[in-house]
Design a protein around this motif. Structure first.
Motif, PDB file in Angstrom:
ATOM      1  N   ASP A 120      44.666 -55.065  15.564  1.00 21.40           N
ATOM      2  CA  ASP A 120      45.705 -55.909  15.357  1.00 21.40           C
ATOM      3  C   ASP A 120      45.666 -56.635  14.104  1.00 21.40           C
ATOM      4  O   ASP A 120      45.093 -56.256  12.835  1.00 21.40           O
ATOM      5  CB  ASP A 120      45.335 -57.033  16.200  1.00 21.40           C
ATOM      6  CG  ASP A 120      43.941 -57.520  16.000  1.00 21.40           C
ATOM      7  OD1 ASP A 120      43.422 -57.348  15.077  1.00 21.40           O
ATOM      8  OD2 ASP A 120      43.258 -58.438  17.040  1.00 21.40           O
ATOM      9  N   VAL A 121      46.696 -57.370  13.958  1.00 18.97           N
ATOM     10  CA  VAL A 121      47.353 -58.154  12.630  1.00 18.97           C
ATOM     11  C   VAL A 121      46.227 -59.019  12.023  1.00 18.97           C
ATOM     12  O   VAL A 121      45.932 -59.239  10.919  1.00 18.97           O
ATOM     13  CB  VAL A 121      48.507 -58.771  12.642  1.00 18.97           C
ATOM     14  CG1 VAL A 121      48.290 -60.059  13.662  1.00 18.97           C
ATOM     15  CG2 VAL A 121      48.926 -59.291  11.466  1.00 18.97           C
ATOM     16  N   TYR A 122      45.333 -59.506  12.907  1.00 25.32           N
ATOM     17  CA  TYR A 122      44.453 -60.443  12.592  1.00 25.32           C
ATOM     18  C   TYR A 122      43.098 -59.841  11.818  1.00 25.32           C
ATOM     19  O   TYR A 122      42.587 -60.332  10.761  1.00 25.32           O
ATOM     20  CB  TYR A 122      43.837 -61.329  13.754  1.00 25.32           C
ATOM     21  CG  TYR A 122      44.871 -61.976  14.661  1.00 25.32           C
ATOM     22  CD1 TYR A 122      45.654 -63.013  14.135  1.00 25.32           C
ATOM     23  CD2 TYR A 122      45.316 -61.487  15.654  1.00 25.32           C
ATOM     24  CE1 TYR A 122      46.627 -63.591  14.824  1.00 25.32           C
ATOM     25  CE2 TYR A 122      46.397 -61.823  16.619  1.00 25.32           C
ATOM     26  CZ  TYR A 122      47.017 -63.027  16.161  1.00 25.32           C
ATOM     27  OH  TYR A 122      47.987 -63.504  16.896  1.00 25.32           O
ATOM     28  N   ALA A 123      42.665 -58.518  12.286  1.00 15.98           N
ATOM     29  CA  ALA A 123      41.773 -57.969  11.684  1.00 15.98           C
ATOM     30  C   ALA A 123      42.300 -57.306  10.253  1.00 15.98           C
ATOM     31  O   ALA A 123      41.475 -57.232   9.183  1.00 15.98           O
ATOM     32  CB  ALA A 123      41.358 -56.751  12.674  1.00 15.98           C
TER      33      ALA A 123
ATOM     34  N   GLN B 254      42.182 -66.187  -7.900  1.00 20.91           N
ATOM     35  CA  GLN B 254      42.423 -64.924  -6.654  1.00 20.91           C
ATOM     36  C   GLN B 254      41.421 -65.332  -5.403  1.00 20.91           C
ATOM     37  O   GLN B 254      41.971 -64.891  -4.427  1.00 20.91           O
ATOM     38  CB  GLN B 254      42.033 -63.392  -7.375  1.00 20.91           C
ATOM     39  CG  GLN B 254      41.923 -62.395  -6.305  1.00 20.91           C
ATOM     40  CD  GLN B 254      43.477 -62.076  -5.895  1.00 20.91           C
ATOM     41  OE1 GLN B 254      44.540 -62.186  -6.631  1.00 20.91           O
ATOM     42  NE2 GLN B 254      43.698 -61.682  -4.660  1.00 20.91           N
ATOM     43  N   LEU B 255      40.520 -65.758  -5.574  1.00 21.65           N
ATOM     44  CA  LEU B 255      39.777 -65.910  -4.318  1.00 21.65           C
ATOM     45  C   LEU B 255      40.091 -67.068  -3.475  1.00 21.65           C
ATOM     46  O   LEU B 255      40.227 -67.000  -2.296  1.00 21.65           O
ATOM     47  CB  LEU B 255      37.940 -66.424  -4.595  1.00 21.65           C
ATOM     48  CG  LEU B 255      37.285 -65.336  -5.341  1.00 21.65           C
ATOM     49  CD1 LEU B 255      35.876 -65.848  -5.726  1.00 21.65           C
ATOM     50  CD2 LEU B 255      37.077 -64.231  -4.259  1.00 21.65           C
ATOM     51  N   ALA B 256      40.965 -68.045  -4.337  1.00 15.82           N
ATOM     52  CA  ALA B 256      41.501 -69.211  -3.623  1.00 15.82           C
ATOM     53  C   ALA B 256      42.811 -68.839  -2.757  1.00 15.82           C
ATOM     54  O   ALA B 256      42.896 -69.051  -1.511  1.00 15.82           O
ATOM     55  CB  ALA B 256      41.789 -70.447  -4.396  1.00 15.82           C
ATOM     56  N   THR B 257      43.528 -67.991  -3.585  1.00 17.57           N
ATOM     57  CA  THR B 257      44.954 -67.450  -2.855  1.00 17.57           C
ATOM     58  C   THR B 257      44.747 -66.407  -1.802  1.00 17.57           C
ATOM     59  O   THR B 257      45.537 -66.431  -1.013  1.00 17.57           O
ATOM     60  CB  THR B 257      46.134 -67.270  -4.027  1.00 17.57           C
ATOM     61  OG1 THR B 257      45.103 -66.127  -4.850  1.00 17.57           O
ATOM     62  CG2 THR B 257      46.095 -68.387  -5.019  1.00 17.57           C
ATOM     63  N   SER B 258      43.877 -65.639  -1.936  1.00 21.46           N
ATOM     64  CA  SER B 258      43.594 -64.581  -0.966  1.00 21.46           C
ATOM     65  C   SER B 258      43.343 -65.244   0.229  1.00 21.46           C
ATOM     66  O   SER B 258      43.743 -64.582   1.628  1.00 21.46           O
ATOM     67  CB  SER B 258      42.998 -63.515  -1.409  1.00 21.46           C
ATOM     68  OG  SER B 258      41.662 -63.782  -1.348  1.00 21.46           O
ATOM     69  N   ALA B 259      42.429 -66.094   0.415  1.00 18.35           N
ATOM     70  CA  ALA B 259      41.932 -66.602   1.653  1.00 18.35           C
ATOM     71  C   ALA B 259      43.222 -67.455   2.059  1.00 18.35           C
ATOM     72  O   ALA B 259      43.531 -67.496   3.512  1.00 18.35           O
ATOM     73  CB  ALA B 259      40.765 -67.650   1.262  1.00 18.35           C
ATOM     74  N   VAL B 260      43.904 -68.016   1.472  1.00 14.76           N
ATOM     75  CA  VAL B 260      44.782 -69.199   1.834  1.00 14.76           C
ATOM     76  C   VAL B 260      45.989 -68.234   2.521  1.00 14.76           C
ATOM     77  O   VAL B 260      46.617 -68.347   3.761  1.00 14.76           O
ATOM     78  CB  VAL B 260      45.469 -70.003   0.739  1.00 14.76           C
ATOM     79  CG1 VAL B 260      46.787 -70.569   1.292  1.00 14.76           C
ATOM     80  CG2 VAL B 260      44.498 -70.957   0.372  1.00 14.76           C
ATOM     81  N   GLY B 261      46.261 -66.811   1.676  1.00  7.92           N
ATOM     82  CA  GLY B 261      47.378 -66.292   2.197  1.00  7.92           C
ATOM     83  C   GLY B 261      46.987 -65.506   3.430  1.00  7.92           C
ATOM     84  O   GLY B 261      47.969 -65.343   4.396  1.00  7.92           O
ATOM     85  N   SER B 262      45.714 -65.024   3.773  1.00 11.60           N
ATOM     86  CA  SER B 262      45.444 -64.332   4.776  1.00 11.60           C
ATOM     87  C   SER B 262      45.510 -65.290   6.179  1.00 11.60           C
ATOM     88  O   SER B 262      45.892 -64.828   7.199  1.00 11.60           O
ATOM     89  CB  SER B 262      43.807 -63.931   4.510  1.00 11.60           C
ATOM     90  OG  SER B 262      43.575 -63.532   5.902  1.00 11.60           O
ATOM     91  N   MET B 263      45.016 -66.484   5.963  1.00  9.95           N
ATOM     92  CA  MET B 263      45.159 -67.541   7.023  1.00  9.95           C
ATOM     93  C   MET B 263      46.537 -67.851   7.260  1.00  9.95           C
ATOM     94  O   MET B 263      47.039 -67.974   8.490  1.00  9.95           O
ATOM     95  CB  MET B 263      44.559 -68.791   6.661  1.00  9.95           C
ATOM     96  CG  MET B 263      42.985 -68.555   6.498  1.00  9.95           C
ATOM     97  SD  MET B 263      42.218 -68.192   8.078  1.00  9.95           S
ATOM     98  CE  MET B 263      42.473 -69.495   9.261  1.00  9.95           C
ATOM     99  N   ALA B 264      47.648 -67.606   6.231  1.00  8.72           N
ATOM    100  CA  ALA B 264      48.907 -68.122   6.705  1.00  8.72           C
ATOM    101  C   ALA B 264      49.462 -66.866   7.289  1.00  8.72           C
ATOM    102  O   ALA B 264      50.238 -67.095   8.400  1.00  8.72           O
ATOM    103  CB  ALA B 264      49.811 -68.208   5.290  1.00  8.72           C
ATOM    104  N   VAL B 265      49.159 -65.920   7.202  1.00  5.50           N
ATOM    105  CA  VAL B 265      49.675 -64.632   7.853  1.00  5.50           C
ATOM    106  C   VAL B 265      48.937 -64.456   9.230  1.00  5.50           C
ATOM    107  O   VAL B 265      49.878 -64.501  10.070  1.00  5.50           O
ATOM    108  CB  VAL B 265      49.171 -63.256   7.052  1.00  5.50           C
ATOM    109  CG1 VAL B 265      49.412 -61.943   7.971  1.00  5.50           C
ATOM    110  CG2 VAL B 265      50.023 -63.002   5.872  1.00  5.50           C
ATOM    111  N   ALA B 266      47.642 -64.816   9.504  1.00  8.97           N
ATOM    112  CA  ALA B 266      47.241 -65.045  10.763  1.00  8.97           C
ATOM    113  C   ALA B 266      47.796 -65.968  11.592  1.00  8.97           C
ATOM    114  O   ALA B 266      48.090 -65.795  12.839  1.00  8.97           O
ATOM    115  CB  ALA B 266      45.629 -65.110  10.482  1.00  8.97           C
ATOM    116  N   ARG B 267      47.912 -67.093  11.063  1.00 11.43           N
ATOM    117  CA  ARG B 267      48.625 -68.320  11.762  1.00 11.43           C
ATOM    118  C   ARG B 267      49.966 -68.121  12.287  1.00 11.43           C
ATOM    119  O   ARG B 267      50.596 -68.233  13.254  1.00 11.43           O
ATOM    120  CB  ARG B 267      48.682 -69.822  10.784  1.00 11.43           C
ATOM    121  CG  ARG B 267      49.265 -70.740  11.527  1.00 11.43           C
ATOM    122  CD  ARG B 267      48.758 -71.964  10.538  1.00 11.43           C
ATOM    123  NE  ARG B 267      49.756 -73.242  10.907  1.00 11.43           N
ATOM    124  CZ  ARG B 267      49.827 -73.703  12.089  1.00 11.43           C
ATOM    125  NH1 ARG B 267      49.348 -73.257  13.206  1.00 11.43           N
ATOM    126  NH2 ARG B 267      50.785 -74.776  12.030  1.00 11.43           N
TER     127      ARG B 267
END
Length: 126
Positions: A34-37, A77-90
């Protein structure tokens, strides 16, 4: 082996490890259900893989200006990858993308009934 030779070997090892992290993320994009994983796999690869590659390249070509750029690039990179991932999952959650469950029993969805802004200001303690 001289100090420069040790840095070269360590740099090459880190670059290869970063590449392996990206390879694992690529496999995860194909294998995960799934998209979340998948979002989690890409965020991990982005944060860890890029950091390993950047540190490895820095060890291959060390310099003081490069050290400042390395620290800035890794932190961003560490900050933006986490934020981007959460935005996609949300976004996936908000449009109703189903989550894969390993068993037939459905887990309760803790996010199904979000609190409103009015609820956030209230307190049951007085």
């Amino acid at each position: 082996m001289s100090g420069s030779g040790v840095l070269d070997v360590m740099g090459q090892v880190l670059v290869v490890l970063g590449g392996l992290v990206f390879l694992a993320a690529g496999v995860g994009l194909v294998r995960l259900r799934d998209v979340y994983a998948r979002s989690s796999a890409t965020a991990t690869a982005a944060g860890t893989g890029i950091s390993l590659v950047l540190v490895g390249v820095f060890l291959l070509h060390p310099s003081w200006p490069g050290a400042g750029k390395l620290v800035a690039a890794v932190l961003l990179q560490l900050a933006t990858s986490a934020v981007g991932s959460m935005a996609v999952a949300r976004a996936a959650y908000l449009v109703g993308t189903p989550m894969h469950t390993a068993s037939d029993t459905a887990r309760p969805d803790d996010l199904a009934h979000p609190h409103t802004a009015d609820d956030a200001g209230r307190s049951d303690h007085g």
